[in-house]
Design an enzyme around this catalytic site. Structure first.
Site, PDB file in Angstrom:
ATOM      1  N   GLY A  39       0.829  -1.218   0.000  1.00 24.47           N
ATOM      2  CA  GLY A  39       0.000   0.000   0.000  1.00 24.47           C
ATOM      3  C   GLY A  39       0.858   1.260   0.000  1.00 24.47           C
ATOM      4  N   VAL A 105       8.094   4.499  13.103  1.00 27.47           N
ATOM      5  CA  VAL A 105       7.308   5.482  13.864  1.00 27.47           C
ATOM      6  C   VAL A 105       7.109   4.952  15.276  1.00 27.47           C
ATOM      7  CG1 VAL A 105       5.044   6.582  14.077  1.00 27.47           C
ATOM      8  CG2 VAL A 105       6.136   6.411  11.849  1.00 27.47           C
ATOM      9  N   CYS A 190      -4.702 -12.260   3.303  1.00 27.77           N
ATOM     10  CA  CYS A 190      -4.968 -13.318   2.341  1.00 27.77           C
ATOM     11  C   CYS A 190      -5.674 -14.511   2.989  1.00 27.77           C
ATOM     12  CB  CYS A 190      -3.703 -13.775   1.622  1.00 27.77           C
ATOM     13  SG  CYS A 190      -4.160 -14.831   0.227  1.00 27.77           S
ATOM     14  N   ASP A 326      -3.890  -3.458   4.853  1.00 26.69           N
ATOM     15  CA  ASP A 326      -4.316  -4.356   5.924  1.00 26.69           C
ATOM     16  C   ASP A 326      -4.480  -3.702   7.296  1.00 26.69           C
ATOM     17  OD1 ASP A 326      -4.035  -6.179   3.904  1.00 26.69           O
ATOM     18  OD2 ASP A 326      -2.298  -7.215   4.749  1.00 26.69           O
ATOM     19  N   THR A 335      -6.350  -8.357   0.883  1.00 26.41           N
ATOM     20  CA  THR A 335      -5.524  -8.923  -0.189  1.00 26.41           C
ATOM     21  C   THR A 335      -4.844  -7.797  -0.971  1.00 26.41           C
ATOM     22  OG1 THR A 335      -7.232  -8.796  -1.889  1.00 26.41           O
ATOM     23  CG2 THR A 335      -7.237 -10.774  -0.514  1.00 26.41           C
ATOM     24  N   CYS A 369      -9.231 -13.195  -4.718  1.00 26.22           N
ATOM     25  CA  CYS A 369      -8.387 -14.228  -4.145  1.00 26.22           C
ATOM     26  C   CYS A 369      -8.229 -15.367  -5.149  1.00 26.22           C
ATOM     27  CB  CYS A 369      -9.034 -14.732  -2.863  1.00 26.22           C
ATOM     28  SG  CYS A 369      -8.040 -15.965  -2.044  1.00 26.22           S
TER      29      CYS A 369
HETATM   30  C1  UQ1 Z   1      -4.779  -8.110  -8.781  1.00 27.13           C
HETATM   31  O1  UQ1 Z   1      -5.032  -7.010  -9.257  1.00 27.13           O
HETATM   32  C2  UQ1 Z   1      -3.544  -8.319  -8.121  1.00 27.13           C
HETATM   33  O2  UQ1 Z   1      -2.633  -7.306  -8.030  1.00 27.13           O
HETATM   34  C3  UQ1 Z   1      -1.494  -7.367  -8.749  1.00 27.13           C
HETATM   35  C4  UQ1 Z   1      -3.264  -9.547  -7.570  1.00 27.13           C
HETATM   36  O3  UQ1 Z   1      -2.048  -9.662  -6.982  1.00 27.13           O
HETATM   37  C5  UQ1 Z   1      -1.683 -10.579  -6.154  1.00 27.13           C
HETATM   38  C6  UQ1 Z   1      -4.209 -10.630  -7.654  1.00 27.13           C
HETATM   39  O4  UQ1 Z   1      -3.975 -11.718  -7.137  1.00 27.13           O
HETATM   40  C7  UQ1 Z   1      -5.448 -10.405  -8.320  1.00 27.13           C
HETATM   41  C8  UQ1 Z   1      -6.423 -11.545  -8.427  1.00 27.13           C
HETATM   42  C9  UQ1 Z   1      -5.729  -9.172  -8.884  1.00 27.13           C
HETATM   43  C10 UQ1 Z   1      -7.013  -8.935  -9.619  1.00 27.13           C
HETATM   44  C11 UQ1 Z   1      -6.751  -8.947 -11.102  1.00 27.13           C
HETATM   45  C12 UQ1 Z   1      -7.488  -9.582 -12.040  1.00 27.13           C
HETATM   46  C13 UQ1 Z   1      -7.063  -9.519 -13.460  1.00 27.13           C
HETATM   47  C14 UQ1 Z   1      -8.698 -10.365 -11.710  1.00 27.13           C
END
Ligand code: UQ1
Length: 443
Positions: A39, A105, A190, A326, A335, A369
Site C-alpha cells: 500500500g 514510527v 490473504c 491491511d 488482499t 483471491c
Molecule cells: C490483482 O489485481 C492483483 O494485483 C497485482 C493480484 O495480486 C496478487 C491478484 O492476485 C489479483 C487476483 C488481482 C485482480 C486482477 C485480475 C485480473 C482479476
C-alpha cells in the site's frame, strides 16, 4: 535519491563532531507515507509522480531493508515457486523521487500533524497515509515459536518470510498420519492462503503416492470455508472430491512439539477442547493491527485498526489522514488486489481534498483471491463489500481453471513489480467494464 528534507526546518541535525550531543532531525513534507509495503509503496509512487516538482514532497518511513511479494508465499510453500523471486531490496522498489527514512514510527501526534521516529526524528506533514499492515503474533500461540525453530518438529507456516522457505521440505517429509492446516480466530491477510497450502500439499502427496496414508484436515475458526457462498460451494466440492476434512469453528490454541500434539478449541462451545496428533501442522499465526495503532485511541477503532471511512478511505476524525491496506478498519478481505483497487480511490480523493474539491471516488470493497487448488488449477474469486461476486472475465470463475493459475503464477507477479509498485495498476475494473460492454453488444 533526492533529499526532500526542508533544510530550513532542520532545526537540529545529527552532528558527529559533537558526539555527546544527541541531535535529532526535523523533516517536513507534503505527503508522509508510513510503511513501505504494498500500500505504502504504491501510493508513494502515484503521489511522487504528481508532486515531483514540489520542494518537499513525499517522505516514506519504513524500517525494513527487504520488500516481499507475499502472494507468492503459497506457491513457495508448495514447492512451485522459488523464494528469491518474492524478494527485492526496499531501496530498489521505493520510488526514486521520494525520501526514504529507514526508521520506525514510535508515536503519532495527529493533532499536530507530526510523527516521531525511533531515531528521535520528527516528521511534519500536510497529508499522512498510514499503510503499516497487519502484525503476525507468533508469540500468542503457546508452543509455536519453539516448534518453528525445531527442524524435527514438523510445524511450518507460509506466513513469515523466515518460515516460508522451510514449508516444502516438511511437506515432502510427511508420509503418513494427520496433516493439519489451521486458520486462526483473528483477522488474516490473504484469508484464502491457509486452505490453498492444504490443497497444494494434498496434490503433492497424491502425485507421490503417499496420500492414502495421510489424513488431510483443514481446521478453521470461521463458520464457513469461504465468505462468498458461490465460491464456498466450489471449494467444499473440491474438499469432498479429494477427501479433505473441513472442521469449522475450530481454533488452534496450543502446540506440544515434543508429543507432536495440537490443542484445538471449539468456538461454539469454548469449554470443548480436543488434542490432535499430527505428522504435519501448517499454522496460520494469529494476526492483529500493529500495537502502535492499537494503543492510539483517537487514530484507531475499538479493535485497533486505523479508523477510516470504508468508501472514501479518509480518517473519520483527522481529515488529512488516510489509510490503505491491511491496517485499516475497512471490512474488505485483506488482499493485494484490494490494495490495487483502494489505491486509485485514495489517490483521487487525496487530490480532490488538496485542491478543495469534493471527494468523488468510493471504494466498493473489491477484493480478489486466486484460490489455487493444485498446480494448473485455480478458482479466481472476486467480490465486494456485500460478498457478491464481481468477476472480471466473461467466463464462469467458480470453476478450477488453468488460465487463472497462469495469471496467479506469472501475470500477477509481473503486474506487481512492473506496474503496481510504479503506481500504474488500479486493479482489473477497467477490464471488467470492457468485457461487460462486449458481452452486452453480443447479446
Ligand atoms: C490483482 O489485481 C492483483 O494485483 C497485482 C493480484 O495480486 C496478487 C491478484 O492476485 C489479483 C487476483 C488481482 C485482480 C486482477 C485480475 C485480473 C482479476
Amino acid at each position: 535519491m533526492h533529499s526532500v528534507v526542508n533544510s530550513n526546518l532542520l532545526s537540529i541535525s545529527r552532528n558527529t563532531s559533537f558526539p555527546n550531543v544527541i541531535r535529532y532531525a526535523h523533516h517536513s513534507c507534503k505527503i508522509l507515507v508510513i510503511g513501505g509495503g504494498t500500500g505504502g509503496c504504491t501510493m508513494a509512487a502515484k503521489l511522487s509522480k504528481t508532486f515531483h516538482k514540489s520542494p518537499n514532497h513525499v517522505i516514506i518511513i519504513e524500517p525494513s531493508k527487504d520488500h516481499y511479494y507475499q502472494p507468492l508465499f503459497t506457491l513457495i510453500g508448495g514447492g512451485i515457486s522459488k523464494f528469491d523471486t518474492s524478494k527485492k531490496l526496499m531501496k530498489d522498489v521505493l520510488p526514486k523521487n521520494t525520501q526514504w527514512l529507514k526508521d520506525k514510527v514510535v508515536s503519532f501526534e495527529p493533532e499536530e500533524n507530526k510523527v516521531k521516529t525511533e531515531n528521535g526524528d520528527t516528521v511534519q506533514y500536510d497529508v499522512m497515509i498510514v499503510a503499516i499492515g497487519l502484525e503476525l503474533h507468533w508469540n500468542k500461540l503457546p508452543g509455536l515459536i519453539e516448534s518453528l525453530q525445531n527442524p524435527e518438529a514438523q510445524v511450518c507456516s507460509i506466513y513469515g518470510p523466515n518460515t516460508v522457505a522451510n514449508v516444502f521440505d516438511k511437506i515432502k517429509k510427511t508420509e503418513e498420519g494427520n496433516a493439519l492446516f489451521t486458520f486462526p480466530n483473528t483477522p488474516v491477510k490473504c484469508p484464502g492462503a491457509p486452505q490453498k497450502i492444504a490443497y497444494i500439499s494434498e496434490h503433492y502427496w497424491t502425485t507421490n503416492k503417499t496420500r492414502n496414508n495421510i489424513n488431510v484436515v483443514y481446521n478453521t475458526s470461521l463458520p464457513v470455508i469461504f465468505g462468498v457462498k458461490e465460491y464456498a460451494n466450489s471449494l467444499l466440492q473440491v474438499c469432498n472430491n479429494r477427501n479433505i476434512q473441513v472442521n469449522l469453528h475450530t481454533n488452534l490454541i496450543a502446540i506440544n512439539p515434543d508429543k507432536k500434539e495440537a490443542v484445538f478449541q471449539n468456538l461454539e462451545k469454548p469449554e470443548n477442547k480436543h488434542i490432535a496428533k499430527y505428522s504435519l501442522l501448517h499454522v496460520t499465526p494469529p494476526m492483529g493491527p500493529p500495537d502502535i495503532l492499537k494503543k492510539h485511541e483517537t487514530l484507531s477503532n475499538e479493535v485497533g485498526f486505523l479508523d477510516i471511512h470504508p468508501q472514501t478511505l479518509q480518517h473519520n476524525k483527522f481529515k488529512n489522514i488516510y489509510g490503505i491496506g491491511d491496517c485499516t478498519s475497512t471490512p474488505n478481505s485483506k488482499t493485494m488486489a484490494a490494495i490495487a483497487s483502494q489505491s486509485k480511490v485514495l489517490y483521487e480523493n487525496i487530490m480532490a481534498n488538496l485542491s478543495g474539491r469534493e471527494m468523488k471516488m468510493f471504494y466498493n470493497g473489491y477484493s480478489s483471491c486466486p484460490l489455487v487448488t493444485a498446480p494448473g488449477k485455480c478458482i479466481l474469486a472476486e467480490f465486494d463489500y456485500t460478498f457478491t461476486p464481481q468477476e472480471t472475465f466473461p467466463i464462469n470463475q467458480k470453476r478450477e481453471l488453468l488460465l487463472m493459475y497462469l495469471l496467479k503464477k506469472h501475470l500477477f507477479p509481473f503486474i506487481y513489480w512492473n506496474l503496481m509498485l510504479k503506481g500504474l495498476w488500479n486493479g482489473p475494473e477497467k477490464f471488467r467494464k470492457i468485457f461487460t460492454f462486449i458481452k452486452s453488444k453480443n447479446c
